[in-house]
Design a protein around this motif. Structure first.
Motif, PDB file in Angstrom:
ATOM      1  N   ASN A  64       0.595  -1.346  -0.290  1.00 54.87           N
ATOM      2  CA  ASN A  64      -0.020  -0.112   0.245  1.00 54.87           C
ATOM      3  C   ASN A  64       1.261   0.969  -0.094  1.00 54.87           C
ATOM      4  O   ASN A  64       0.706   2.392  -0.625  1.00 54.87           O
ATOM      5  CB  ASN A  64      -0.806  -0.099   1.443  1.00 54.87           C
ATOM      6  CG  ASN A  64      -2.093   0.952   1.579  1.00 54.87           C
ATOM      7  OD1 ASN A  64      -1.798   1.515   1.437  1.00 54.87           O
ATOM      8  ND2 ASN A  64      -2.899   0.683   0.331  1.00 54.87           N
ATOM      9  N   ASP A 127      -3.244   8.705   1.501  1.00 57.74           N
ATOM     10  CA  ASP A 127      -3.494   7.729   2.807  1.00 57.74           C
ATOM     11  C   ASP A 127      -3.016   6.588   2.256  1.00 57.74           C
ATOM     12  O   ASP A 127      -4.010   5.900   1.522  1.00 57.74           O
ATOM     13  CB  ASP A 127      -4.617   7.493   3.658  1.00 57.74           C
ATOM     14  CG  ASP A 127      -4.907   6.134   4.624  1.00 57.74           C
ATOM     15  OD1 ASP A 127      -3.853   5.800   4.108  1.00 57.74           O
ATOM     16  OD2 ASP A 127      -5.906   5.609   4.444  1.00 57.74           O
ATOM     17  N   LEU A 130      -1.444   1.944   5.098  1.00 56.78           N
ATOM     18  CA  LEU A 130      -2.359   0.171   4.857  1.00 56.78           C
ATOM     19  C   LEU A 130      -3.362   0.787   4.144  1.00 56.78           C
ATOM     20  O   LEU A 130      -4.225   0.883   4.448  1.00 56.78           O
ATOM     21  CB  LEU A 130      -2.050   0.347   6.695  1.00 56.78           C
ATOM     22  CG  LEU A 130      -1.236   0.124   7.983  1.00 56.78           C
ATOM     23  CD1 LEU A 130      -1.441  -0.016   9.130  1.00 56.78           C
ATOM     24  CD2 LEU A 130      -0.024  -1.167   7.232  1.00 56.78           C
ATOM     25  N   ILE A 161      -5.463   4.666  -0.664  1.00 50.72           N
ATOM     26  CA  ILE A 161      -5.320   4.581  -1.392  1.00 50.72           C
ATOM     27  C   ILE A 161      -5.863   2.430  -1.000  1.00 50.72           C
ATOM     28  O   ILE A 161      -5.484   2.273  -0.057  1.00 50.72           O
ATOM     29  CB  ILE A 161      -3.879   4.294  -1.338  1.00 50.72           C
ATOM     30  CG1 ILE A 161      -3.689   5.524  -2.606  1.00 50.72           C
ATOM     31  CG2 ILE A 161      -4.034   2.687  -2.931  1.00 50.72           C
ATOM     32  CD1 ILE A 161      -2.155   5.221  -3.031  1.00 50.72           C
ATOM     33  N   VAL A 163      -7.936   0.783   0.640  1.00 46.93           N
ATOM     34  CA  VAL A 163      -8.618   0.783   1.557  1.00 46.93           C
ATOM     35  C   VAL A 163      -8.412   2.283   2.925  1.00 46.93           C
ATOM     36  O   VAL A 163      -7.353   2.321   2.714  1.00 46.93           O
ATOM     37  CB  VAL A 163      -8.893  -0.797   2.046  1.00 46.93           C
ATOM     38  CG1 VAL A 163      -7.037  -0.861   2.604  1.00 46.93           C
ATOM     39  CG2 VAL A 163      -9.428  -0.666   3.185  1.00 46.93           C
ATOM     40  N   THR A 165      -6.508   2.902   5.676  1.00 49.24           N
ATOM     41  CA  THR A 165      -5.982   3.045   7.222  1.00 49.24           C
ATOM     42  C   THR A 165      -6.765   2.743   8.235  1.00 49.24           C
ATOM     43  O   THR A 165      -7.134   3.462   8.632  1.00 49.24           O
ATOM     44  CB  THR A 165      -5.326   3.460   7.142  1.00 49.24           C
ATOM     45  OG1 THR A 165      -3.966   3.493   5.507  1.00 49.24           O
ATOM     46  CG2 THR A 165      -3.996   3.384   8.351  1.00 49.24           C
TER      47      THR A 165
END
Ligand SMILES: NC(=O)C1=CN([C@@H]2O[C@H](COP(=O)(O)OP(=O)(O)OC[C@H]3O[C@@H](n4cnc5c(N)ncnc54)[C@H](OP(=O)(O)O)[C@@H]3O)[C@@H](O)[C@H]2O)[C@@H](O)CC1
Ligand SMILES: [K+]
Length: 508
Positions: A64, A127, A130, A161, A163, A165
């Motif tokens: 990620n 973001d 994760l 990005i 999902v 985090t």
């Protein structure tokens, strides 16, 4: 045949297992996939924000983060002013992407040193901390970074990005801290956790980037299918001109205990507005007058515990709206449970079955419409256990009670006992979060069951169609103001929605 990729939804594990295979079949390397993921994010940013805007990209240790490092390079080449704040890259692809950013002269600060000033200077925060590799609660420095992003006074917008985090991409459960994104660009396929549970609070607008490999990937059967409007228009066709009321069934609603006449009334009105041929209500004697006076088309019967004559005339039964938990209510539950036919169970009728289970007669078809609290009682769990994995709870109810089941809540889920996959309703509105909304839904279910033969609606699609109608009626009613929308406001909207083929303008 064309497939709408946004209607097929997978677990993170299915995506992980399937993406490498799909990439290989499409002759695309993992590094190329990452490049495409970053490019897709750049295109979303460019659509909303012209260069040279300030982008702050927060990169985590895995792939990620890798997407974030590649995006930094592409965005700088496209004329954006880019800052990266990162933890040490640990995956091979992320290490290579970080090096490429540094080689391009890109500057990096440590995520542990992230400041409010850095956030406030950004027009867009990306973001990339994760993704679907999240496997435990967030800790330093991610918790602090998420809290900084989520501050109410941040004037820019946030792109997550794959999902957000902190959101579990399978269950839709958020860690105590999770990024509240304006927009989430998810890769290859929609994941189950992005469409149910708390997802709507965290994902913002959901964009699917198929990275050019989805067609190979989508040969895998999905875990969830999104309910589409076509399901409604396929089954609710124009009526035969010579139709009569006997063609459209007779719904018997059992409910309306003392002080709860409104619930049975709303269910009855919804059943009428959704096209049932006849609607009867079996209620407590204290409720009879109020219901009968409110809607003359309803046949309202005060019952003690003998439903036999009414059951004989019914095509389908809806039990639960305003039923209560008295001995009167239990006697009615026991009687309806013996009846052989299609029964929609809701509210206190479900609570009664949970408290003292009754086996379904083989010849009956049962449909359950619990909210998470009722689902918890049916499974002897807590509501938070149910919410922790809504799909698992749904599956267990189907199996334990041999019932077609609709689990309410944002991202309503629907499943039949025989099938492996389930439906999810991606429509709806917070306007539906009000007492009486579920009573309307049970009336919709009753009306669809009553018209099943005339409209040839397969039983496994009744709840899916009902969920969609109810959700979209909620959206339409909410156009006049989300706050303060009443369940009775849904009735007119339902009438429009169940006539998809009718041009409602009156011609000359
Ligand atoms: N594969 C592909 O084809 C493509 C993948 N793509 C992208 O890759 C993403 C998946 O990448 P991924 O598998 O590397 O997982 P990711 O989410 O980066 O995290 C793993 C790292 O995080 C760590 N970690 C976990 N939880 C943590 C926590 N709570 N707190 C702190 N650390 C935690 C974990 O550490 P460990 O458990 O090893 O200590 C590990 O180092 C996917 O979402 C998409 O964006 C796209 O490029 C398209 C092509
Ligand atoms: K992310």
């Amino acid at each position: 045949m064309s497939v709408d990729l946004t209607t097929m939804i997978y677990t993170a594990e299915q995506v992980r297992d399937g993406e490498q295979d799909a990439a290989a079949r499409c002759d695309v390397s993992m590094a190329q996939l990452m490049q495409r993921a970053a490019q897709a994010c750049l295109e979303v940013i460019q659509h909303k924000q012209a260069a040279p805007a300030n982008l702050l990209i927060l990169c985590g240790p895995g792939n990620n983060g890798g997407d974030g490092w590649v995006l930094a390079r592409l965005a700088q080449q496209a004329g954006f002013r880019v800052q990266v704040a990162a933890t040490e890259p640990r995956s091979e692809l992320a290490k290579l992407a970080a090096q490429a950013w540094r080689d391009q002269g890109g500057v990096v600060t440590d995520l542990t040193a992230l400041t409010t000033a850095q956030i406030d200077n950004a027009d867009v925060i990306i973001d990339a901390m994760l993704g679907n590799g999240l496997d435990r609660d967030l800790s330093t420095p991610f918790t602090e970074a998420v809290n900084l992003i989520n501050r109410h006074n941040f004037a820019g917008w946030v792109l997550s990005i794959d999902v957000p985090t902190g959101l579990n991409s399978d269950t839709g459960i958020a860690m105590p801290t999770a990024v509240k994104a304006t927009c989430t660009v998810t890769m290859i396929a929609l994941k189950t956790g992005l469409v149910t549970g708390a997802a709507a609070t965290y994902c913002g607008e959901l964009v699917l980037a198929d990275l050019g490999v989805s067609r190979a990937f989508f040969k895998t059967p999905p875990t969830l299918r999104a309910i589409q409007s076509s399901l409604v228009s396929e089954h609710l066709r124009r009526r035969n001109k010579a139709a009569h009321k006997g063609d459209f069934g007779h719904v018997l609603i059992v409910g309306g205990g003392p002080g709860m006449s409104g619930a049975a009334l709303l269910a009855g009105q919804a059943a009428l507005r959704c096209g049932a041929g006849k609607v009867s209500i079996a209620c407590h004697k204290e409720s009879q007058l109020a219901i009968a006076a409110a809607q003359p088309e309803l046949m309202v019967h005060a019952v003690d515990n003998d439903l036999s004559a009414l059951l004989e005339r019914a095509t389908v039964v809806v039990i639960g709206p305003g039923l209560g938990q008295s001995p009167w209510a239990r006697a009615l539950v026991e009687r309806v449970a013996q009846w052989q036919g299609a029964v929609a169970w809701d509210a206190d009728a479900l609570n009664s079955l949970a408290a003292q289970p009754i086996a379904k007669p083989d010849a009956s078809v049962w449909l359950f419409t619990p909210h998470p609290g009722e689902a918890a009682r049916l499974l002897n769990l807590s509501a938070s256990d149910v919410n922790a994995n809504r799909l698992r709870a749904l599956t267990q109810i189907c199996q334990n009670f041999h019932a077609y089941t609709l689990l309410k809540g944002a991202g309503t889920l629907v499943k039949s006992p025989q099938q492996h996959d389930a439906w999810v309703c991606r429509r709806g509105s917070p306007a539906l979060a009000v007492g009486g909304s579920g009573d309307v839904l049970s009336g919709v279910v009753g009306a669809l069951l009553a018209q099943q033969t005339a409209e040839q609606i397969p039983t496994d699609q009744v709840l899916a169609i009902a969920a969609w109608l109810h959700a979209v009626a909620g959206e339409m009613a909410a156009q006049r103001g989300e706050r303060g929308t009443l369940p009775s406001d849904l009735l007119d909207e339902l009438r429009t929605l169940v006539n998809p083929h009718q041009d409602l303008k009156i011609g000359a």
